[in-house]
Design a protein around this motif. Structure first.
Motif, PDB file in Angstrom:
ATOM      1  N   LEU A   1       0.735  -1.394  -0.064  1.00 39.60           N
ATOM      2  CA  LEU A   1       0.010  -0.132  -0.017  1.00 39.60           C
ATOM      3  C   LEU A   1       0.759   1.074  -0.060  1.00 39.60           C
ATOM      4  CD1 LEU A   1      -2.397  -1.333   3.001  1.00 39.60           C
ATOM      5  CD2 LEU A   1      -2.699  -1.577   0.447  1.00 39.60           C
ATOM      6  N   SER A   2       0.558   2.413  -0.682  1.00 35.40           N
ATOM      7  CA  SER A   2       1.157   3.587  -0.760  1.00 35.40           C
ATOM      8  C   SER A   2       0.416   4.889  -1.013  1.00 35.40           C
ATOM      9  CB  SER A   2       2.460   3.373  -1.562  1.00 35.40           C
ATOM     10  OG  SER A   2       2.154   3.257  -3.057  1.00 35.40           O
ATOM     11  N   SER A   3      -0.901   4.832  -1.005  1.00 40.98           N
ATOM     12  CA  SER A   3      -1.766   5.801  -1.612  1.00 40.98           C
ATOM     13  C   SER A   3      -2.758   6.353  -0.410  1.00 40.98           C
ATOM     14  CB  SER A   3      -2.512   5.481  -2.620  1.00 40.98           C
ATOM     15  OG  SER A   3      -1.574   5.090  -3.527  1.00 40.98           O
TER      16      SER A   3
ATOM     17  N   GLU B  41      -3.792  -9.455   6.126  1.00 37.77           N
ATOM     18  CA  GLU B  41      -3.031 -10.249   6.929  1.00 37.77           C
ATOM     19  C   GLU B  41      -1.550 -10.296   6.973  1.00 37.77           C
ATOM     20  OE1 GLU B  41      -4.698 -14.246   6.952  1.00 37.77           O
ATOM     21  OE2 GLU B  41      -6.197 -13.582   8.394  1.00 37.77           O
ATOM     22  N   ARG B  42      -1.075  -9.730   5.686  1.00 41.87           N
ATOM     23  CA  ARG B  42       0.401  -9.614   5.555  1.00 41.87           C
ATOM     24  C   ARG B  42       0.539  -8.204   4.687  1.00 41.87           C
ATOM     25  NH1 ARG B  42       2.889 -15.164   4.356  1.00 41.87           N
ATOM     26  NH2 ARG B  42       1.625 -16.509   6.026  1.00 41.87           N
ATOM     27  N   TRP B  43       0.928  -7.097   5.136  1.00 45.20           N
ATOM     28  CA  TRP B  43       0.994  -6.034   4.416  1.00 45.20           C
ATOM     29  C   TRP B  43       2.081  -4.991   4.709  1.00 45.20           C
ATOM     30  CZ3 TRP B  43       0.608  -1.637   7.696  1.00 45.20           C
ATOM     31  CH2 TRP B  43      -0.055  -1.993   8.919  1.00 45.20           C
ATOM     32  N   LEU B  44       2.249  -4.246   3.698  1.00 45.22           N
ATOM     33  CA  LEU B  44       3.446  -3.140   3.817  1.00 45.22           C
ATOM     34  C   LEU B  44       2.852  -1.743   3.412  1.00 45.22           C
ATOM     35  CD1 LEU B  44       6.601  -4.646   1.830  1.00 45.22           C
ATOM     36  CD2 LEU B  44       6.182  -4.551   4.407  1.00 45.22           C
ATOM     37  N   LEU B  45       3.163  -0.784   4.137  1.00 49.52           N
ATOM     38  CA  LEU B  45       2.448   0.479   3.965  1.00 49.52           C
ATOM     39  C   LEU B  45       3.391   1.468   3.734  1.00 49.52           C
ATOM     40  CD1 LEU B  45      -0.851   1.833   5.541  1.00 49.52           C
ATOM     41  CD2 LEU B  45       1.249   3.473   4.796  1.00 49.52           C
ATOM     42  N   THR B  46       3.914   2.245   2.641  1.00 53.39           N
ATOM     43  CA  THR B  46       4.803   3.199   2.695  1.00 53.39           C
ATOM     44  C   THR B  46       4.283   4.652   2.480  1.00 53.39           C
ATOM     45  OG1 THR B  46       6.286   1.838   1.596  1.00 53.39           O
ATOM     46  CG2 THR B  46       6.746   4.053   1.514  1.00 53.39           C
ATOM     47  N   ALA B  47       4.629   5.689   3.327  1.00 57.61           N
ATOM     48  CA  ALA B  47       3.909   7.025   3.267  1.00 57.61           C
ATOM     49  C   ALA B  47       4.797   8.187   3.957  1.00 57.61           C
ATOM     50  CB  ALA B  47       2.672   6.757   4.059  1.00 57.61           C
ATOM     51  N   ASP B  48       4.414   9.396   3.558  1.00 58.31           N
ATOM     52  CA  ASP B  48       5.184  10.386   4.218  1.00 58.31           C
ATOM     53  C   ASP B  48       4.563  10.571   5.611  1.00 58.31           C
ATOM     54  OD1 ASP B  48       2.901  10.746   2.559  1.00 58.31           O
ATOM     55  OD2 ASP B  48       2.852  12.952   2.367  1.00 58.31           O
ATOM     56  N   VAL B  49       5.400  11.107   6.626  1.00 56.40           N
ATOM     57  CA  VAL B  49       5.024  11.366   7.943  1.00 56.40           C
ATOM     58  C   VAL B  49       5.551  12.512   8.265  1.00 56.40           C
ATOM     59  CG1 VAL B  49       4.774   8.941   8.466  1.00 56.40           C
ATOM     60  CG2 VAL B  49       6.684  10.092   9.065  1.00 56.40           C
ATOM     61  N   TYR B  50       4.678  13.155   9.505  1.00 57.22           N
ATOM     62  CA  TYR B  50       4.993  14.743   9.492  1.00 57.22           C
ATOM     63  C   TYR B  50       5.307  14.805  11.202  1.00 57.22           C
ATOM     64  CZ  TYR B  50       3.638  15.152   4.818  1.00 57.22           C
ATOM     65  OH  TYR B  50       3.521  15.202   3.579  1.00 57.22           O
ATOM     66  N   ARG B  51       6.595  15.170  11.442  1.00 56.20           N
ATOM     67  CA  ARG B  51       6.495  15.772  12.925  1.00 56.20           C
ATOM     68  C   ARG B  51       7.492  17.000  13.079  1.00 56.20           C
ATOM     69  NH1 ARG B  51       9.085   9.844  15.080  1.00 56.20           N
ATOM     70  NH2 ARG B  51       7.428   8.733  14.197  1.00 56.20           N
ATOM     71  N   ARG B  52       6.979  17.899  14.145  1.00 54.81           N
ATOM     72  CA  ARG B  52       7.853  19.194  14.088  1.00 54.81           C
ATOM     73  C   ARG B  52       9.019  18.901  14.967  1.00 54.81           C
ATOM     74  NH1 ARG B  52       4.024  23.579  16.637  1.00 54.81           N
ATOM     75  NH2 ARG B  52       5.353  24.755  15.537  1.00 54.81           N
TER      76      ARG B  52
END
Ligand code: PHE
Length: 413
Positions: free
Chosen positions: A58-60, A114-125
């Motif tokens: 997953l990536s969206s 049951e088996r997944w990968l998820l790539t995404a942008d994440v945000y931290r101050r």
């Protein structure tokens, strides 16, 4: 003055006292470096996905989540510091930018995967320097399974396969016990099942580390890849671990992981199953694999950066000449109710964008008589793609000063 409405990714949200997302940050939401063909972040994502071929990839998923998704669904306590608006970006009190890919665990488990990968942008101050940027990328991975004898045996068979594979690899692992008094199985788990899950997690990730670093590190019998496991704590896993890899003379923190907290699976309507999850930061890994010296470079649209890379290939970045840096200092008297360092960093970033190389608070003191607090902020300005002229830097610094005065009622010393 705060606007009363704020548009983000095509939706208009009412602003409130939580609103702290700046235009500079909002502009990052559409970049999607992990989906940009040939970009080092996209190549790294591809390598991880190829390592887990039978997982959903997953990536969206939208970066806009609720505090419930980001924190409550993962059993974060109500007073967890990550919830503070000094640490996270809020659109308003009901919506925020995800601070980690774990924010989607319940959604993905609920979907039945049951088996997944998820790539995404994440945000931290955060602070600003060569290795800290308020946006970065993570890949989350998870595997869940039933706890009947046959399903557990299938997990153990997978572990034996991974053990055989790793025995053939030039890798040395410093392990910790799967379970300990400070890193226990969850009370709802049979400790033997928890050990089976932890063992499969560790082997799966050791194997991933060898895929990512073994080749580039040129691991040999004399100089094997070294991976170290450390006990950790996350509100949404137990037992929990961190993984570090020894690379080019240093231990690098690579990922956090653990056996999924059963309340996470309960909230996902998953019954009679348990599993493991991990979350890994892509920039830090890409920086060492490609020898990229500054995290801002990932955001560069300069051909001298982008043309060096192609999808699926790891090569050493060749630095092109740096344009000169200039720094400016400003000393402030803080307002009586104080000022958070992250508010200063975001303000500077909002004025100067990627023309800020780093911002440092180089001095602080409290006046002995009046007890007023003072700080000196040093901003290093540098462009990745041109020489900045003095007038332009002065103008940026003047804007920083006037916005500090207007927004935070500081007094310039
Ligand atoms: N979300 C955690 C982080 O950002 C990493 C993590 C993911 C830990 C999954 C455990 C399980 O630090």
């Amino acid at each position: 003055p705060t606007p009363s409405e704020i548009p983000v990714l095509g939706t208009v949200y009412p602003a409130d006292a939580y609103t702290n997302i700046t235009p500079t940050i909002a502009a990052k939401l559409t970049r999607r470096l992990h989906a940009q063909d040939g970009h080092p972040i996209a190549t790294l994502r591809g390598l991880i996905e190829s390592h887990f071929p039978d997982y959903a990839h997953l990536s969206s998923l939208s970066p806009i989540v609720t505090p419930h998704q980001n924190f409550d669904s993962l059993s974060f306590p109500a007073d967890h510091p990550g919830r503070a608006k000094t640490d996270s970006y809020y659109i308003n009190k009901d919506y925020m930018l995800r601070t980690h890919t774990s924010a989607h665990e319940v959604d993905v488990f609920t979907s039945g995967s049951e088996r997944w990968l998820l790539t995404a942008d994440v945000y931290r101050r955060d602070e600003i320097d060569a290795s800290h940027y308020p946006v970065f990328h993570q890949t989350e991975g998870a595997k869940i399974f039933q706890t009947d004898a046959a399903s557990l045996e299938a997990v153990e068979e997978d572990s034996r396969r991974l053990e055989r594979e790793l025995a053939q690899s030039n890798i040395v692992i410093e392990d910790v016990p799967h379970l300990s008094s400070t890193n226990p199985a969850q009370s709802v788990h049979n400790p033997r099942h928890s050990e089976i899950a932890a063992k499969n997690l560790k082997l799966s990730l050791n194997s991933l580390m060898y895929t990512l670093f073994g080749g580039v590190a040129g691991a040999t019998k004399e100089d094997p890849l070294r991976v170290r496991w450390i006990e950790a704590f996350f509100p949404f896993t137990s037992p929990s671990y961190e993984v570090e890899v020894f690379f080019r003379g240093k231990w690098l923190e690579i990922l956090g992981c653990g056996v999924v907290a059963q309340p996470t699976l309960d909230r996902s309507n998953v019954v009679n199953k348990m599993g493991w999850a991990f979350g890994l930061g892509l920039e830090r890994i890409a920086m060492v694999l490609y020898s990229i010296p500054d995290i801002r470079l990932f955001w560069s649209e300069d051909e001298r950066f982008l043309s060096q890379f192609s999808q699926g290939k790891i090569n050493t970045f060749k630095p092109y000449s740096k344009y000169p840096a200039s720094y400016r200092d400003v000393s402030l008297w803080l307002p009586s109710d104080g000022l958070h360092d992250n508010d200063v960093y975001d303000l500077v970033r909002d004025v100067a964008g990627d023309l800020v190389e780093d911002v440092a608070i180089i001095d602080r003191f409290t006046h002995p008589k009046t007890e007023r607090q003072s700080m000196t902020v040093r901003t290093n300005f540098r462009s990745m793609d041109r020489s900045l002229v003095k007038d332009e830097v002065n103008e940026l610094q003047a804007q920083v000063q006037s916005r500090l005065k207007e927004q935070f009622r500081v007094e310039i010393r």
